[in-house]
Design an enzyme around this catalytic site. Sequence first.
Site, PDB file in Angstrom:
ATOM      1  N   HIS A  60      11.194 -34.893  19.158  1.00  0.00           N
ATOM      2  CA  HIS A  60      10.978 -35.117  20.591  1.00  0.00           C
ATOM      3  C   HIS A  60      10.090 -33.992  21.116  1.00  0.00           C
ATOM      4  O   HIS A  60      10.055 -32.895  20.555  1.00  0.00           O
ATOM      5  CB  HIS A  60      12.311 -35.105  21.340  1.00  0.00           C
ATOM      6  CG  HIS A  60      13.171 -36.288  21.056  1.00  0.00           C
ATOM      7  ND1 HIS A  60      14.258 -36.600  21.833  1.00  0.00           N
ATOM      8  CD2 HIS A  60      13.120 -37.229  20.088  1.00  0.00           C
ATOM      9  CE1 HIS A  60      14.833 -37.693  21.364  1.00  0.00           C
ATOM     10  NE2 HIS A  60      14.169 -38.083  20.297  1.00  0.00           N
ATOM     11  N   GLU A  62      10.383 -31.947  23.577  1.00  0.00           N
ATOM     12  CA  GLU A  62      11.083 -30.691  23.870  1.00  0.00           C
ATOM     13  C   GLU A  62      11.374 -29.900  22.596  1.00  0.00           C
ATOM     14  O   GLU A  62      11.236 -28.676  22.568  1.00  0.00           O
ATOM     15  CB  GLU A  62      12.417 -30.963  24.578  1.00  0.00           C
ATOM     16  CG  GLU A  62      12.288 -31.734  25.871  1.00  0.00           C
ATOM     17  CD  GLU A  62      12.529 -33.224  25.711  1.00  0.00           C
ATOM     18  OE1 GLU A  62      13.176 -33.802  26.597  1.00  0.00           O
ATOM     19  OE2 GLU A  62      12.060 -33.816  24.712  1.00  0.00           O
ATOM     20  N   CYS A  90      17.314 -35.758  26.565  1.00  0.00           N
ATOM     21  CA  CYS A  90      18.477 -36.408  25.960  1.00  0.00           C
ATOM     22  C   CYS A  90      19.493 -35.330  25.571  1.00  0.00           C
ATOM     23  O   CYS A  90      19.238 -34.134  25.709  1.00  0.00           O
ATOM     24  CB  CYS A  90      18.049 -37.210  24.734  1.00  0.00           C
ATOM     25  SG  CYS A  90      17.509 -36.186  23.339  1.00  0.00           S
ATOM     26  N   CYS A  93      18.142 -32.803  22.891  1.00  0.00           N
ATOM     27  CA  CYS A  93      17.210 -31.824  23.447  1.00  0.00           C
ATOM     28  C   CYS A  93      17.921 -30.871  24.407  1.00  0.00           C
ATOM     29  O   CYS A  93      17.625 -29.671  24.416  1.00  0.00           O
ATOM     30  CB  CYS A  93      16.055 -32.538  24.130  1.00  0.00           C
ATOM     31  SG  CYS A  93      15.006 -33.429  22.960  1.00  0.00           S
TER      32      CYS A  93
END
Length: 163
Positions: A60, A62, A90, A93
């Site tokens: 992801h 992040e 999420c 993260c």
Amino acid sequence: MLPIETKPPHSWYMRFALEQARLAAVRGEVPVGAVLVDEMGTVLAEDGNRPIEYNDPSAHAEMLVLRRAGSRTGNYRLAGTTMYVTIEPCVMCAGALLQARVNRVVFGARDPKAGGMVSVYQVGRDGCLNHSIEVVGGILKEECSRILREFFQQKRKKGFLKR
């Protein structure tokens, strides 16, 4: 008297995150972008989603930004930093942001299905852990929502997604 230097507003950094989201969309990834800045406002790292490209479910935006910033600073603790991300992080993260000791997360659009910091869960804000994260939401939320909405509309038109 000399003028006092100030950091740019949240929207300024969010535009960098939006550019990373656009680049992710071009690569066929879900258009999420992230930027990490230090206390002085210096950009430490920026990237967009890459799970498809890297065959890595943890890639992801992040997570990639935290990894790059840690390498750049030579420290896995990123205290005093602010993460700008186009959608609410999420749970995965949010947990990584917590472990990195990021001070603040600024996001654009809420994620009502999987939001890890405000919408569904309150990771880093619930008082259960030894670090807390300041969360600011809704920065350029219309632009952040639009890029996601248009991406998925295009996917549906092409038959890649079913409603």
